[in-house]
Design a protein around this motif. Structure first.
Motif, PDB file in Angstrom:
ATOM      1  N   VAL A  49      36.298  48.095  51.981  1.00  0.00           N
ATOM      2  CA  VAL A  49      34.989  47.613  51.549  1.00  0.00           C
ATOM      3  C   VAL A  49      34.811  47.852  50.049  1.00  0.00           C
ATOM      4  O   VAL A  49      34.453  46.949  49.297  1.00  0.00           O
ATOM      5  CB  VAL A  49      33.853  48.275  52.359  1.00  0.00           C
ATOM      6  N   ASN A  50      35.072  49.068  49.605  1.00  0.00           N
ATOM      7  CA  ASN A  50      34.916  49.409  48.190  1.00  0.00           C
ATOM      8  C   ASN A  50      36.168  49.131  47.360  1.00  0.00           C
ATOM      9  O   ASN A  50      36.151  49.328  46.147  1.00  0.00           O
ATOM     10  CB  ASN A  50      34.511  50.875  48.036  1.00  0.00           C
ATOM     11  N   LYS A  51      37.240  48.705  48.015  1.00  0.00           N
ATOM     12  CA  LYS A  51      38.522  48.439  47.346  1.00  0.00           C
ATOM     13  C   LYS A  51      38.929  49.635  46.476  1.00  0.00           C
ATOM     14  O   LYS A  51      39.308  49.510  45.321  1.00  0.00           O
ATOM     15  CB  LYS A  51      38.463  47.148  46.539  1.00  0.00           C
ATOM     16  N   ALA A  52      38.825  50.793  47.101  1.00  0.00           N
ATOM     17  CA  ALA A  52      39.194  52.044  46.447  1.00  0.00           C
ATOM     18  C   ALA A  52      40.290  52.693  47.278  1.00  0.00           C
ATOM     19  O   ALA A  52      40.304  52.580  48.500  1.00  0.00           O
ATOM     20  CB  ALA A  52      37.990  52.975  46.362  1.00  0.00           C
ATOM     21  N   GLY A  53      41.208  53.335  46.605  1.00  0.00           N
ATOM     22  CA  GLY A  53      42.275  53.971  47.361  1.00  0.00           C
ATOM     23  C   GLY A  53      43.061  54.944  46.513  1.00  0.00           C
ATOM     24  O   GLY A  53      42.739  55.203  45.359  1.00  0.00           O
ATOM     25  N   GLY A  54      44.112  55.457  47.142  1.00  0.00           N
ATOM     26  CA  GLY A  54      44.926  56.420  46.444  1.00  0.00           C
ATOM     27  C   GLY A  54      46.243  56.652  47.138  1.00  0.00           C
ATOM     28  O   GLY A  54      46.476  56.177  48.253  1.00  0.00           O
ATOM     29  N   MET A  55      47.103  57.382  46.428  1.00  0.00           N
ATOM     30  CA  MET A  55      48.400  57.807  46.947  1.00  0.00           C
ATOM     31  C   MET A  55      48.609  59.264  46.605  1.00  0.00           C
ATOM     32  O   MET A  55      48.209  59.726  45.543  1.00  0.00           O
ATOM     33  CB  MET A  55      49.538  57.004  46.320  1.00  0.00           C
ATOM     34  N   PHE A  56      49.270  59.920  47.525  1.00  0.00           N
ATOM     35  CA  PHE A  56      49.558  61.350  47.429  1.00  0.00           C
ATOM     36  C   PHE A  56      51.024  61.492  47.826  1.00  0.00           C
ATOM     37  O   PHE A  56      51.408  61.077  48.901  1.00  0.00           O
ATOM     38  CB  PHE A  56      48.573  62.054  48.361  1.00  0.00           C
ATOM     39  N   HIS A  57      51.867  62.020  46.922  1.00  0.00           N
ATOM     40  CA  HIS A  57      53.311  62.152  47.151  1.00  0.00           C
ATOM     41  C   HIS A  57      53.611  63.637  47.371  1.00  0.00           C
ATOM     42  O   HIS A  57      53.845  64.382  46.428  1.00  0.00           O
ATOM     43  CB  HIS A  57      54.073  61.616  45.938  1.00  0.00           C
ATOM     44  N   LEU A  58      53.575  64.051  48.638  1.00  0.00           N
ATOM     45  CA  LEU A  58      53.789  65.466  48.938  1.00  0.00           C
ATOM     46  C   LEU A  58      55.270  65.769  49.154  1.00  0.00           C
ATOM     47  O   LEU A  58      56.019  64.945  49.658  1.00  0.00           O
ATOM     48  CB  LEU A  58      52.946  65.910  50.134  1.00  0.00           C
ATOM     49  N   MET A  59      55.653  66.957  48.732  1.00  0.00           N
ATOM     50  CA  MET A  59      57.054  67.360  48.766  1.00  0.00           C
ATOM     51  C   MET A  59      57.364  68.364  49.873  1.00  0.00           C
ATOM     52  O   MET A  59      58.424  68.313  50.481  1.00  0.00           O
ATOM     53  CB  MET A  59      57.418  67.966  47.413  1.00  0.00           C
TER      54      MET A  59
END
Length: 173
Positions: A49-59
């Protein structure tokens, strides 16, 4: 004129998320990318809806192995990175009740036996932590022996998952 770039192409921006890092945005000109997820896990979140997002690259699954490293780079670990990721998503107005979560990685890319089973442990840890937050995983591409690269287009919610032998496109709407 054929082949001329569009305005959106001229201003498009790729944000690369490195190992143990997080990026979030609500700019529809942004594509979030993380490369070569082997045993690491890429956590993708998108609010259509808000066209918001993210990525998290965990090790790694658990910060107890290095409290000092967890303080300096919390996104390296599932347990310290996820709370930070969720706070940053809220900061760009991604509604946690609407976000679509996709997981990729957790592979065993070693040529010999994987006595530490980092990919498997990463998968178990992030799934457990997401469940504890009441968040549902809408899709995943985990385990196996191949690395993955992820691209999330915030304007459309199109997630591209690239493996050495194939490319998949998933819409997170």
């Amino acid at each position: 004129m054929a082949g001329s770039p569009t305005i959106s192409m001229l201003f498009a921006q790729r944000v690369v998320i490195g190992v143990g890092d997080i990026a979030v945005s609500n700019n529809n000109m942004v594509t979030l990318t993380t490369y070569a997820l082997g045993s690491c896990i890429g956590v993708v979140a998108y609010d259509p809806v808000n066209k918001a997002g993210g990525m998290f690259h965990l090790m790694l699954p658990d910060s107890s192995i290095s409290a000092e490293k967890a303080c300096k780079q919390p996104a390296m670990f599932a347990d310290t990175g996820l709370p930070l990721f969720l706070r940053e998503l809220a900061g760009v107005k991604a509604d946690r009740n609407r976000i679509k979560i996709y997981l990729a990685g957790g592979a065993c890319v070693l040529s010999g036996p994987d006595t530490f089973k980092i990919g498997e442990r990463n998968s178990v840890a992030i799934k457990s932590l997401l469940a504890a937050q009441g968040l549902r995983i809408t899709g995943s591409d985990l385990a196996g022996t191949l690395n993955r690269t992820l691209h999330l287009e915030l304007a459309t919610g199109l997630l591209t998952v690239k493996l050495p032998d194939r490319c998949e496109k998933i819409t997170l709407n």
